[in-house]
Write an enzyme that holds these catalytic residues in place. Structure first.
Site, short mmCIF file in Angstrom:
data_model
loop_
_atom_site.label_atom_id
_atom_site.label_comp_id
_atom_site.label_asym_id
_atom_site.label_seq_id
_atom_site.Cartn_x
_atom_site.Cartn_y
_atom_site.Cartn_z
CB CYS A 1 -11.75 -0.36 -4.27
SG CYS A 1 -10.43 -1.59 -4.27
CG HIS B 1 -10.04 0.36 -9.82
ND1 HIS B 1 -10.63 1.25 -8.96
CD2 HIS B 1 -9.88 -0.80 -9.11
CE1 HIS B 1 -10.81 0.66 -7.77
NE2 HIS B 1 -10.37 -0.59 -7.85
CD GLU B 2 -10.10 -4.39 -10.72
OE1 GLU B 2 -9.37 -4.97 -9.90
OE2 GLU B 2 -11.18 -3.85 -10.41
CG HIS C 1 -5.94 -3.33 -6.93
ND1 HIS C 1 -6.00 -2.88 -5.64
CD2 HIS C 1 -7.19 -3.18 -7.44
CE1 HIS C 1 -7.24 -2.48 -5.36
NE2 HIS C 1 -7.98 -2.64 -6.45
#
Ligand code: NI
Length: 178
Positions: free
Chosen positions: A103, A145-146, A149
């Site tokens: 990341c 994953h994105e 956020h």
């Protein structure tokens, strides 16, 4: 062209639930500039995705661009630059697979994270078109994953065995098979 500072783990914005963008906001110049900045910042970082909170903008916006080579993740199936506004994930299959995630907000580290390998993503683009797309395998991992956020989550939250949180520069010692 503006390359923005990428905030790192420990900055409180990375732990906030980001706000959805309204239709007016999506079409605003502010959002247009923000997306340009995210693209510039992503390209200069060598990453494959970035979410707005990583440049300290707490809104539900992320971009992903996967080119076949030249990434630190080895050879990958390409995904052209895609802007995701207000994305929502539905898991389609429970099948999980692990990969060594990194990341931009946690430079130098990698962690072994298992994620669903088939998901549906509903999102808007900057022209307010609705999209429903199925993502599989590594693309599904990157989306999760994105978009994590946008909910204040980081990949390290999903590392189940802390022995699998390592420095990238030490990864040559690992022979991990999944
Ligand atoms: Ni990240």
């Amino acid at each position: 062209m503006t390359i923005r500072e990428i905030i790192r783990m420990g900055h409180p914005t990375l732990r906030q639930v980001a706000l959805p963008l309204s239709t007016d906001e999506i079409q605003s110049e502010t959002t247009e500039r923000l997306v340009e900045d995210m693209i510039d910042t992503l390209k200069s970082s060598g990453g494959i995705g970035i979410a707005a909170p990583q440049i300290n903008e707490s809104v539900r916006l992320a971009i992903i661009e996967i080119t076949q080579t030249g990434s630190r993740y080895g050879e990958l199936e390409p995904l052209p630059l895609t802007v995701f506004v207000n994305p929502v994930i539905t898991v389609l299959e429970e099948t999980m697979a692990g990969s060594w995630e990194g990341c931009l907000s946690i430079p130098g580290l990698r962690g072994w994270v298992e994620r669903s390998q088939k998901i549906l993503v509903e999102y808007l683009d900057l022209e307010l078109n609705n999209h429903k797309r199925v993502f599989s395998d590594f693309h599904a991992t990157v989306c999760q994953h994105e978009f994590d956020h946008l909910d204040g989550h980081l990949y390290v939250d999903h590392v189940q065995d802390m022995r699998n949180l390592v420095f990238e520069s030490e990864m040559t010692h690992l022979l991990h098979s999944d």
